[in-house]
Design an enzyme around this catalytic site. Structure first.
Site, mmCIF file in Angstrom:
data_model
loop_
_atom_site.group_PDB
_atom_site.id
_atom_site.type_symbol
_atom_site.label_atom_id
_atom_site.label_comp_id
_atom_site.label_asym_id
_atom_site.label_seq_id
_atom_site.Cartn_x
_atom_site.Cartn_y
_atom_site.Cartn_z
ATOM 1 N N PRO A 66 13.971 -1.853 -70.533
ATOM 2 C CG PRO A 66 12.260 -0.277 -71.120
ATOM 3 C CD PRO A 66 12.643 -1.567 -71.159
ATOM 4 C CG HIS A 67 17.848 -0.736 -66.607
ATOM 5 N ND1 HIS A 67 17.664 -1.934 -67.879
ATOM 6 C CD2 HIS A 67 19.028 -0.720 -66.467
ATOM 7 C CE1 HIS A 67 18.987 -2.029 -68.160
ATOM 8 N NE2 HIS A 67 19.564 -1.534 -67.257
ATOM 9 N N GLY A 68 16.773 2.357 -65.406
ATOM 10 C CA GLY A 68 17.577 3.554 -65.190
ATOM 11 C C GLY A 68 17.465 3.796 -63.695
#
Length: 152
Positions: A66-68
């Protein structure tokens, strides 16, 4: 860029305690933003959830990244860990996930963000690395395995 420069043993949790996707995202963001240098951890979580809504970051082989991107961060940060039991993460291969790497950072670090994502995905394609990370007894051992596979 080395992943071991973006993470510390304090941002690794063995085992992660959450048993569902949203709680895991929250737990990982908490690990990545637990110091005072992050202005709005809630914004970081929002950014990760928004990215996850576009397409699952469960890349297969029991791994999710997951990333952002969020203005609440001044630099790239990596948090990681594994769960004792597999978690349904809507992975692209349909398989549950145990090994998690969360990458977050500011918009200004977009190029470095892409390079870090690519590096993580290359490293976790190696069966022996995944096995060794999942066998790590604590955060320091997990960190050392990561450093070893990066050639540090």
């Amino acid at each position: 860029m080395l992943l071991s420069d973006l993470i510390t043993p304090e941002r690794i949790k063995i085992p992660l305690e959450s048993t569902n996707k949203d709680d895991l995202l929250r737990e990982l963001v908490d690990l990545a933003t637990r110091d005072d240098a992050v202005s709005d951890p809630g914004d970081v979580l929002r950014a990760v959830r928004e990215r996850e809504a576009v397409l699952s970051t469960g890349i297969g082989h029991g791994v999710a990244i997951p990333h952002g991107k969020s203005p609440a961060l001044s630099e790239l940060r990596l948090a990681a860990g594994y769960t004792e039991a597999p978690v349904d993460f809507d992975a692209l291969d349909g398989q549950p996930v145990r090994l998690f790497f969360l990458l977050v950072g500011p918009e200004a670090a977009a190029g470095a963000h892409i390079k870090a994502l690519s590096r993580i995905s290359r490293l976790v394609r190696k069966d022996d690395m995944r096995q060794r990370l999942l066998a790590a007894r604590d955060a320091h051992e997990f960190y050392q395995v990561l450093r070893e596979f990066e050639g540090v």
